[in-house]
Enzyme design. Structure first.
Site, PDB file in Angstrom:
ATOM      1  N   TYR A  34       0.853  -1.184   0.000  1.00  0.00           N
ATOM      2  CA  TYR A  34       0.000   0.000   0.000  1.00  0.00           C
ATOM      3  C   TYR A  34       0.900   1.249   0.000  1.00  0.00           C
ATOM      4  CZ  TYR A  34      -4.540   2.142   0.058  1.00  0.00           C
ATOM      5  OH  TYR A  34      -5.668   2.827  -0.322  1.00  0.00           O
ATOM      6  N   HIS A  36       3.121   4.567  -0.506  1.00  0.00           N
ATOM      7  CA  HIS A  36       2.893   6.007  -0.665  1.00  0.00           C
ATOM      8  C   HIS A  36       4.247   6.664  -0.956  1.00  0.00           C
ATOM      9  CE1 HIS A  36       4.515   6.227   3.358  1.00  0.00           C
ATOM     10  NE2 HIS A  36       3.508   5.516   3.854  1.00  0.00           N
ATOM     11  N   GLU A  37       4.210   7.994  -1.053  1.00  0.00           N
ATOM     12  CA  GLU A  37       5.430   8.728  -1.428  1.00  0.00           C
ATOM     13  C   GLU A  37       6.599   8.442  -0.472  1.00  0.00           C
ATOM     14  OE1 GLU A  37       6.193  10.558  -4.062  1.00  0.00           O
ATOM     15  OE2 GLU A  37       4.248  10.093  -4.915  1.00  0.00           O
ATOM     16  N   HIS A  39       7.357   5.517   0.972  1.00  0.00           N
ATOM     17  CA  HIS A  39       8.026   4.291   0.501  1.00  0.00           C
ATOM     18  C   HIS A  39       8.803   4.580  -0.783  1.00  0.00           C
ATOM     19  CE1 HIS A  39       4.331   2.533   2.525  1.00  0.00           C
ATOM     20  NE2 HIS A  39       5.292   1.907   3.146  1.00  0.00           N
ATOM     21  N   ASP A 152       9.392   5.524  11.429  1.00  0.00           N
ATOM     22  CA  ASP A 152       9.393   4.464  12.442  1.00  0.00           C
ATOM     23  C   ASP A 152      10.750   4.486  13.141  1.00  0.00           C
ATOM     24  OD1 ASP A 152       6.766   3.158  12.003  1.00  0.00           O
ATOM     25  OD2 ASP A 152       7.574   2.882   9.993  1.00  0.00           O
TER      26      ASP A 152
HETATM   27  O1  PAF Z   1       8.062  -0.676   8.366  1.00  0.00           O
HETATM   28  C1  PAF Z   1       7.441  -1.623   7.859  1.00  0.00           C
HETATM   29  O2  PAF Z   1       6.747  -1.487   6.864  1.00  0.00           O
HETATM   30  C2  PAF Z   1       7.557  -3.004   8.483  1.00  0.00           C
HETATM   31  O3  PAF Z   1       7.648  -2.930   9.856  1.00  0.00           O
HETATM   32  C3  PAF Z   1       8.725  -3.832   7.908  1.00  0.00           C
HETATM   33  C4  PAF Z   1      10.071  -3.187   8.195  1.00  0.00           C
HETATM   34  C5  PAF Z   1       8.543  -3.983   6.405  1.00  0.00           C
HETATM   35  C6  PAF Z   1       8.737  -5.229   8.530  1.00  0.00           C
HETATM   36  O4  PAF Z   1       7.548  -5.910   8.299  1.00  0.00           O
END
Ligand code: PAF
Length: 283
Positions: A34, A36-37, A39, A152
């Site tokens: 899913y 978004h910008e 990622h 995160d």
């Molecule tokens: O940050 C995320 O999207 C998830 O925690 C990860 C690092 C892909 C692990 O499932």
């Protein structure tokens, strides 16, 4: 216009065969899809630094708590593939649950102190799931560099610790948060916000930026910085804070006073949607 196609594999065998033909250095962008910008910015960083980029899309069930939104977690693989093709990613890996956690699976990775406070306290077992799946992704892909978002922040600290403690030969790159023009940090969970909640959600960045301004103006007291953030959040009726923190960015220990770099972070419910955000204070 010709549609861009991206190579996609699902099994670990096919992944290994495909990776054997990719040039090095190899970058890995682990995601839960899913996209978004935020990622896509990780893919862009990876493209700049690496000769080839693999993106994994896997909604890892073991990092969700029993009351969390695993089934409702948004998914749209076709859209993800076309976005990744547009960014020039070389390969997408979409493993299945059966492949990642086959019958009889019983091996887990626990990072201790770094994973205990903040998100770890609110989401017991979350970082055990994250550390385990990230170690498995690293073992399957063998990337030279892996890209994670600063959004995160604790996850990034936990993964750095994991890599150091278990001697994974991979460099961890932590890339800046991407924000909407009004300051809201991009997140897959933002789609859950109704229009009123979306407006209210700006309170997280507003609180963080105000505390950062106070810091820039000379405030070094950890309690005072936490109070500034809590005060601003309390003015938003739709917001219910879980924590506000001013902590060491590596150990996540709360700070009495800020004498070196620090992490301001928070988790806040806006309606039923739990949002997190943070800023780094640089001394
Ligand atoms: O940050 C995320 O999207 C998830 O925690 C990860 C690092 C892909 C692990 O499932």
């Amino acid at each position: 216009m010709q549609e861009l196609i991206i190579s996609q594999v699902d099994t670990i065998n096919k992944l290994r065969q495909a990776i054997a033909n990719l040039p090095r250095p190899l970058g890995l962008v682990p995601t839960m899809g899913y996209l978004h910008e935020g990622h896509l910015s990780l893919v862009q960083y990876a493209k700049k630094e690496c000769a080839a980029v693999v993106v994994s899309i896997y909604v890892n069930p073991t990092q969700f708590g029993p009351k969390e939104d695993l089934d409702a977690y948004p998914r749209d693989l076709e859209r993800d593939f076309s976005l990744l093709a547009g960014e020039g990613a070389d390969l997408v890996w979409t493993p299945s649950n059966e492949e990642m956690y086959p019958d009889g699976y019983q091996t887990w990775i626990e990072v201790n102190e770094t994973a205990y406070p903040l998100e770890g306290r609110m989401r017991p077992g979350h970082f055990r799931g994250v550390a385990t799946i990230v170690a498995k992704l690293f073992n399957c892909v063998h990337p030279d560099v892996a890209y994670f978002g600063q959004k995160d922040a604790q996850q990034a600290a936990v993964i750095k610790r994991l890599v150091k403690d278990l001697n994974f030969p991979v460099k961890i790159a932590v890339c800046p948060i991407v924000r909407e023009p009004d300051g809201l940090a991009l997140s897959s969970r933002n789609v859950y916000l109704n229009p009123e909640e979306r407006k209210a959600a700006v309170v997280l960045s507003k609180a963080l930026f105000s505390a950062r301004d106070a810091f820039t103006g000379g405030e070094r007291n950890g309690n005072r910085l936490r109070e500034i953030m809590a005060g601003i959040i309390s003015e938003e009726p739709l917001a219910r804070p879980q924590y506000v923190s001013c902590a060491d960015p590596d150990t996540l220990e709360e700070l009495e006073s800020v004498s070196s770099d620090a992490l301001l972070s928070m988790a806040v419910f806006i309606g039923n949607t739990r949002l997190i955000d943070n800023v780094i204070l640089r001394v």
